[in-house]
Write a protein that holds these residues in place. Structure first.
Motif, PDB file in Angstrom:
ATOM      1  N   PRO A   1       0.846  -1.200   0.000  1.00 58.73           N
ATOM      2  CA  PRO A   1       0.000   0.000   0.000  1.00 58.73           C
ATOM      3  C   PRO A   1       0.883   1.251   0.000  1.00 58.73           C
ATOM      4  N   ILE A   2       0.418   2.325  -0.633  1.00 59.68           N
ATOM      5  CA  ILE A   2       1.224   3.534  -0.817  1.00 59.68           C
ATOM      6  C   ILE A   2       1.716   4.095   0.532  1.00 59.68           C
ATOM      7  N   ASN A   3       0.871   4.015   1.563  1.00 60.44           N
ATOM      8  CA  ASN A   3       1.294   4.551   2.872  1.00 60.44           C
ATOM      9  C   ASN A   3       2.483   3.799   3.432  1.00 60.44           C
ATOM     10  N   GLU A   4       2.441   2.477   3.240  1.00 56.80           N
ATOM     11  CA  GLU A   4       3.538   1.643   3.730  1.00 56.80           C
ATOM     12  C   GLU A   4       4.818   1.976   2.942  1.00 56.80           C
TER      13      GLU A   4
ATOM     14  N   ARG B   1       8.490   3.491   4.206  1.00 56.70           N
ATOM     15  CA  ARG B   1       9.781   2.833   3.947  1.00 56.70           C
ATOM     16  C   ARG B   1      10.729   3.785   3.215  1.00 56.70           C
ATOM     17  N   LEU B   2      10.183   4.531   2.236  1.00 56.35           N
ATOM     18  CA  LEU B   2      11.035   5.441   1.461  1.00 56.35           C
ATOM     19  C   LEU B   2      11.581   6.569   2.349  1.00 56.35           C
TER      20      LEU B   2
ATOM     21  N   GLN C   1      15.750   6.096  -2.850  1.00 53.92           N
ATOM     22  CA  GLN C   1      14.280   6.068  -2.842  1.00 53.92           C
ATOM     23  C   GLN C   1      13.744   5.612  -4.197  1.00 53.92           C
ATOM     24  N   ILE C   2      14.385   6.112  -5.254  1.00 53.62           N
ATOM     25  CA  ILE C   2      13.911   5.762  -6.605  1.00 53.62           C
ATOM     26  C   ILE C   2      14.130   4.268  -6.882  1.00 53.62           C
ATOM     27  N   THR C   3      15.300   3.750  -6.537  1.00 51.86           N
ATOM     28  CA  THR C   3      15.542   2.315  -6.795  1.00 51.86           C
ATOM     29  C   THR C   3      14.665   1.465  -5.879  1.00 51.86           C
ATOM     30  N   HIS C   4      14.458   1.918  -4.675  1.00 50.95           N
ATOM     31  CA  HIS C   4      13.611   1.214  -3.719  1.00 50.95           C
ATOM     32  C   HIS C   4      12.168   1.114  -4.263  1.00 50.95           C
ATOM     33  N   LEU C   5      11.675   2.240  -4.757  1.00 52.25           N
ATOM     34  CA  LEU C   5      10.320   2.253  -5.322  1.00 52.25           C
ATOM     35  C   LEU C   5      10.231   1.275  -6.510  1.00 52.25           C
ATOM     36  N   THR C   6      11.257   1.316  -7.361  1.00 58.96           N
ATOM     37  CA  THR C   6      11.253   0.436  -8.543  1.00 58.96           C
ATOM     38  C   THR C   6      11.221  -1.028  -8.103  1.00 58.96           C
TER      39      THR C   6
ATOM     40  N   ARG D   1       5.666   6.999 -13.333  1.00 59.19           N
ATOM     41  CA  ARG D   1       4.353   6.345 -13.371  1.00 59.19           C
ATOM     42  C   ARG D   1       3.686   6.377 -11.998  1.00 59.19           C
ATOM     43  N   CYS D   2       4.480   6.131 -10.958  1.00 57.19           N
ATOM     44  CA  CYS D   2       3.925   6.113  -9.598  1.00 57.19           C
ATOM     45  C   CYS D   2       3.476   7.521  -9.203  1.00 57.19           C
ATOM     46  N   TRP D   3       4.316   8.493  -9.513  1.00 60.51           N
ATOM     47  CA  TRP D   3       3.994   9.900  -9.228  1.00 60.51           C
ATOM     48  C   TRP D   3       2.692  10.283  -9.948  1.00 60.51           C
ATOM     49  N   ALA D   4       2.610   9.888 -11.220  1.00 61.18           N
ATOM     50  CA  ALA D   4       1.439  10.258 -12.029  1.00 61.18           C
ATOM     51  C   ALA D   4       0.162   9.607 -11.485  1.00 61.18           C
ATOM     52  N   ARG D   5       0.286   8.372 -11.042  1.00 60.59           N
ATOM     53  CA  ARG D   5      -0.893   7.663 -10.532  1.00 60.59           C
ATOM     54  C   ARG D   5      -1.355   8.285  -9.214  1.00 60.59           C
ATOM     55  N   THR D   6      -0.371   8.627  -8.380  1.00 56.92           N
ATOM     56  CA  THR D   6      -0.700   9.205  -7.072  1.00 56.92           C
ATOM     57  C   THR D   6      -1.465  10.512  -7.233  1.00 56.92           C
TER      58      THR D   6
END
Ligand code: CTP
Ligand code: MG
Length: 558
Positions: A151-154, A158-159, A168-173, A337-342
């Protein structure tokens, strides 16, 4: 090597296809110079793996050990895993297809008194053997592989603990990308559908395309599939020089589109009536690209089945290639993509929103425009192509190099953080009103038509990939880019915040960009940006829109 595999596949039918693909893959792998396999090779390998696999609905208390012991009576098991989707399922890959045949031989038809069964046998099975249940342990008898993103909050929490924006970027990927198990499941679902379609067309293959295989898929993304009938298309027909010359008598239709529609109509009907686990089947045959849409319940995938969609397969191959050339490409695409979806720039509902595919092309274009460029243009990739790479589909030149080792790359050492910031800055001031985004030339071109956003389709060059986007969606995208650039330029946002209370560090870096932005108050930000860059200026200054208000705005698509 592609041509070799192609000839091989077209000559073979039925189970020969499996052996031919495996052999071709082995040869191609040993030929590969730089370790990167072309998508075509990866697909053939995965397809073959899927044909040796079964999908079994289990009980949550299924004892893994007993389960495997019973199954291995049918042959050696190469790989297995469990996952949860409306119940617990196991994917089991045997070493040989004979084991699958032996397993199916021993399976029985369900005995029910109050319902009737459609007698279609498939490799989707249910475990009925109560002996395999774990009596000692009332909890889960197996470890289950996650098939969805956290979930995005989780993720945000973590980030926040990461040490740099690059981390943060590699972690998100890593958290979002498809897992090995999820990719296997995608190919298995295609293979199960292939069994249905093969009842009509024994030579067909159902292949995944789009984000399931282009390297940019996020856990939970849809499964785009296409029914490949190229082997019986009448293209590349060779006339025998002498001897008996026979041809098949076939029904004729007014156009290729009409043929595609009738094939999809029949296969869609089969999927609806006979496909175990396939629900909510919709035939959308009048779309520009006709398709059958349905949900595959055992896997949890939303599926789009198309036919005769070879150009889309080429764009999938192209994106895969770009993603393999430099690891920063995938990281940046996932983050954008994640930024855009959020922020509701993209949506799961079709409409005037920018699509993930358009966004990916925008990232590719941006990376081509770096100095020096991080990835080459499509025209440069075409120039590097060998004779075997030549591909013309419905009059469109889809040629580009398949041998990764032939592609020269510039040394551009920009960090992910720099690239992210530059991406937002680039599109915050891009002349969208006059120019079109063109990854073939790697340079913006004059817009050929009046439309808010013009992104040339890389292969069907007269088409605009983002034709659906309206002015207000483009404005929101630009406004969000402006605000994101501004946020990243604030020094206090770019270093980890230490514990602001409790154990969770305050939001910083990428996390700031994933939280509700001011959007509505962003117009004219460019002027404000300079003055706000002074230390101590509050990011969430006066007049900031309440998060709920922003999300309402997003929900309305405004
Ligand atoms: N495609 C295309 N032209 C378009 C839209 C899509 O060529 N205008 C092709 C692309 O290869 C794309 C694929 O069809 O990757 C699947 O489209 P879609 O599902 O919309 O995009 P995905 O890349 O799969 O992204 P998502 O994760 O959102 O499904
Ligand atoms: Mg898709």
């Amino acid at each position: 090597c592609l041509q070799r595999l192609d000839t091989f596949l077209h000559r073979s039918i039925g189970s020969d296809v499996v052996a031919a693909q495996a052999e071709a893959v082995r040869r191609d792998q040993s030929d590969a110079k730089d370790g990167s396999k072309s998508l075509y090779v990866v697909q053939a390998e995965r397809q073959e793996q899927a044909e040796r696999s079964v999908l079994i609905s289990c009980h949550s208390r299924t004892n893994e050990k007993k389960f495997l012991k019973d199954l291995s009576k049918h042959g050696d098991i190469k790989k297995h895993f469990f996952y949860e989707s409306y119940g617990v399922y196991a994917v089991v890959e045997f070493s040989s297809q004979e084991s699958v045949a032996s397993l199916l031989e021993g399976a029985t038809i369900p005995a029910v008194s109050h319902e009737s069964m459609v007698p279609f046998k498939s490799r989707l099975l249910s475990l009925r053997n109560l002996n395999s249940l774990d009596s000692s342990n009332q909890q889960a008898g197996q470890q289950r592989q996650p098939q969805t993103t956290p979930p995005i909050n989780e993720l945000i929490q973590r980030l926040s603990r990461d040490e740099s924006i690059d981390h943060q970027i590699t972690h998100l990927t890593e958290s979002y990308q498809l897992t090995e198990e999820n990719i296997r499941l995608r190919f298995l679902v295609c293979s199960l559908l292939n069994d249905i379609a093969a009842a009509y067309f024994p030579e067909c293959t159902i292949k995944p395309f789009g984000s399931s295989v282009n390297g940019f898929g996020k856990l939970g993304c849809d499964l785009d599939m296409f029914l490949d009938l190229d082997g019986i298309s009448g293209r590349n027909v060779k006339m025998p020089k002498s001897g008996l010359f026979l041809e098949y008598q076939m029904k004729r239709a007014s156009s290729e589109r009409a043929v595609t529609q009738s094939i999809l109509s029949v296969i869609g009907e089969c999927v609806d009536q006979f496909g175990p686990g396939c629900v909510g089947v919709q035939k959308i045959l009048n779309a520009r690209c006709p398709l059958v849409r349905f949900a595959h319940q055992p896997s949890g995938f939303q599926c789009d089945l198309t036919a005769n969609n070879r150009v889309a397969m080429k764009s999938t191959e192209l994106l895969y290639l770009y993603g393999e050339l430099d690891p920063r490409v995938r990281c940046l695409v996932f983050t954008i993509r994640c930024w855009a979806r959020t922020h509701g720039v993209t949506s799961s509902i079709p409409g005037a929103w920018i699509t993930n595919f358009s966004l990916t092309v925008m990232v590719v274009f941006f990376l081509q425009r770096r100095n020096p460029p991080i990835i080459p243009t499509l025209d440069q990739l075409r120039e590097l192509a060998g004779p075997a790479d030549k591909s013309v589909i419905e009059g469109n030149d889809c040629t580009f190099v398949s041998d990764f080792s032939k592609i020269p790359l510039h040394s551009n050492t920009a960090t992910l953080e720099q690239l992210l910031c530059e991406f937002f800055d680039f599109y915050a001031s891009f002349p969208f009103s006059k120019m079109s985004i063109n990854i073939r030339k790697g340079k913006e071109q004059n817009k050929p038509e009046v439309t808010p956003l013009h992104i040339q389709n890389p292969f069907e060059t007269s088409l605009n990939v983002s034709k659906n986007v309206n002015n207000s969606q483009l404005d929101r995208f630009v406004a969000l880019c402006q605000e994101s650039t501004w946020l990243l330029q604030q020094r206090e946002n770019n270093t980890p915040r230490r514990h602001t209370g409790g154990n969770t560090p305050g939001p910083w870096g990428l996390v700031q960009l994933l939280m509700p932005l001011q959007v509505a108050g962003v117009k004219g930000r460019k002027g404000k940006r300079r003055e706000a860059a002074s230390p101590g200026d509050s990011v969430r200054g006066e007049g900031s829109v309440q998060p709920t208000a922003v999300f309402q705005l997003i929900a309305m698509g405004g």
